[in-house]
Design an enzyme around this catalytic site. Structure first.
Site, PDB file in Angstrom:
ATOM      1  N   HIS A  49      -3.519   7.833   0.222  1.00 53.70           N
ATOM      2  CA  HIS A  49      -4.177   6.556  -0.106  1.00 53.70           C
ATOM      3  C   HIS A  49      -3.919   6.221  -1.569  1.00 53.70           C
ATOM      4  O   HIS A  49      -4.838   6.024  -2.365  1.00 53.70           O
ATOM      5  CB  HIS A  49      -5.679   6.644   0.182  1.00 53.70           C
ATOM      6  N   HIS A  53      -1.930   0.639  -0.289  1.00 56.46           N
ATOM      7  CA  HIS A  53      -1.665   1.509   0.858  1.00 56.46           C
ATOM      8  C   HIS A  53      -2.250   0.913   2.126  1.00 56.46           C
ATOM      9  O   HIS A  53      -3.150   0.063   2.089  1.00 56.46           O
ATOM     10  CB  HIS A  53      -2.244   2.911   0.627  1.00 56.46           C
ATOM     11  N   ASP A  55      -4.249   1.879   5.657  1.00 55.72           N
ATOM     12  CA  ASP A  55      -5.051   2.898   6.350  1.00 55.72           C
ATOM     13  C   ASP A  55      -4.623   2.935   7.813  1.00 55.72           C
ATOM     14  O   ASP A  55      -4.493   1.887   8.451  1.00 55.72           O
ATOM     15  CB  ASP A  55      -6.538   2.513   6.333  1.00 55.72           C
ATOM     16  N   HIS A  59      -7.566   7.540  10.098  1.00 52.70           N
ATOM     17  CA  HIS A  59      -8.292   7.778   8.853  1.00 52.70           C
ATOM     18  C   HIS A  59      -9.793   7.843   9.115  1.00 52.70           C
ATOM     19  O   HIS A  59     -10.515   8.607   8.473  1.00 52.70           O
ATOM     20  CB  HIS A  59      -7.958   6.667   7.858  1.00 52.70           C
ATOM     21  N   HIS A 164     -14.338  -0.331   8.175  1.00 55.96           N
ATOM     22  CA  HIS A 164     -13.151   0.338   8.723  1.00 55.96           C
ATOM     23  C   HIS A 164     -13.251   0.427  10.253  1.00 55.96           C
ATOM     24  O   HIS A 164     -12.308   0.105  10.973  1.00 55.96           O
ATOM     25  CB  HIS A 164     -13.012   1.766   8.175  1.00 55.96           C
ATOM     26  N   GLU A 176      -5.228  -1.801   1.370  1.00 57.76           N
ATOM     27  CA  GLU A 176      -6.171  -1.652   0.264  1.00 57.76           C
ATOM     28  C   GLU A 176      -5.415  -1.426  -1.042  1.00 57.76           C
ATOM     29  O   GLU A 176      -4.230  -1.086  -1.033  1.00 57.76           O
ATOM     30  CB  GLU A 176      -7.112  -0.466   0.535  1.00 57.76           C
TER      31      GLU A 176
HETATM   32 ZN   LIG Z   1      -9.661   2.594   3.620  1.00 54.82          ZN
END
Ligand SMILES: [Zn+2]
Length: 212
Positions: A49, A53, A55, A59, A164, A176
């Site tokens: 991360h 990046h 996700d 994750h 998330h 993010e």
């Molecule tokens: Zn995240």
């Protein structure tokens, strides 16, 4: 396709802030041309991360897929950059986004500039975060990827990570750590490809907006 390019990725250095307790970037030099070796050769170590990046579902979700299984077309194509000025620690609601959007067309990718994590080299845990209800709002309008200029779509101290979870449930991919300050709002082409890291929970991306 000759429009201006905006680089949304912070510089990847040892000074780049990561979540408290996460692994910052380091570089180990195995061989060095200046020292007389035939090549310079280094190894890197860092959280997946790192900086800008994506996700992966795994994750936050048991049984979620790794970053290699995300469809590439998510990361390429029409994208709206929208400013949603927020307080530190503020919650971005569907109504906030709807009001800021003002009826403008919404392509399948949306980047939200909150301005609440201004310095990539200085951690601040009080960044703005997404209300989980945004997942339904976005998915209902055909959005398949949402990006933020903060380290997370959830509060930094959240253990449940409801935004998330809601975004994964609605199959909206999460970007993010973007740098969005100073870029005019509007519709661009997004280019932000993850590495093909099999089973990984995230991948750094080089994120770019290309103006039309
Ligand atoms: Zn995240």
């Amino acid at each position: 396709m000759s429009g201006r390019l905006y680089d949304l990725s912070p510089r990847l250095t040892q000074a780049l802030a990561v979540f408290p307790g996460d692994v910052p970037l380091s570089r180990e030099e195995m061989l060095s041309v200046p020292r007389g070796d035939p090549v310079t050769l280094s190894a890197l170590r860092a959280t997946a991360h790192l900086g800008s990046h994506v996700d992966a579902p795994c994750h936050t979700e048991a049984g979620g897929v790794g970053v290699d299984e995300l469809a590439l077309d998510r990361f390429l194509g029409p994208c709206r950059l929208l400013a949603v000025p927020a307080q530190r620690g503020g919650r971005i609601l569907p109504t906030t986004v709807e009001r800021r959007l003002g009826g403008a067309p919404l392509p399948p990718r949306l980047l939200l500039a909150t301005g609440t994590a201004p310095d990539p080299e200085r951690w601040n845990g009080d960044f703005a975060f997404l209300d989980p209800a945004l997942a339904d709002w976005l998915a209902g309008r055909g959005v398949r990827l949402v990006g933020v200029d903060t380290p997370s779509v959830d509060p930094s101290d959240s253990k449940e990570l409801p935004a998330h979870a809601a975004l994964v449930r609605r199959d909206v991919t999460i970007l993010e750590g973007l740098r969005l300050a100073g870029i005019p709002e509007g519709v661009y082409e997004l280019i932000a490809l993850p590495l093909r890291l099999v089973g990984f929970d995230a991948s750094p991306v080089r994120a770019i907006l290309r103006a039309p």
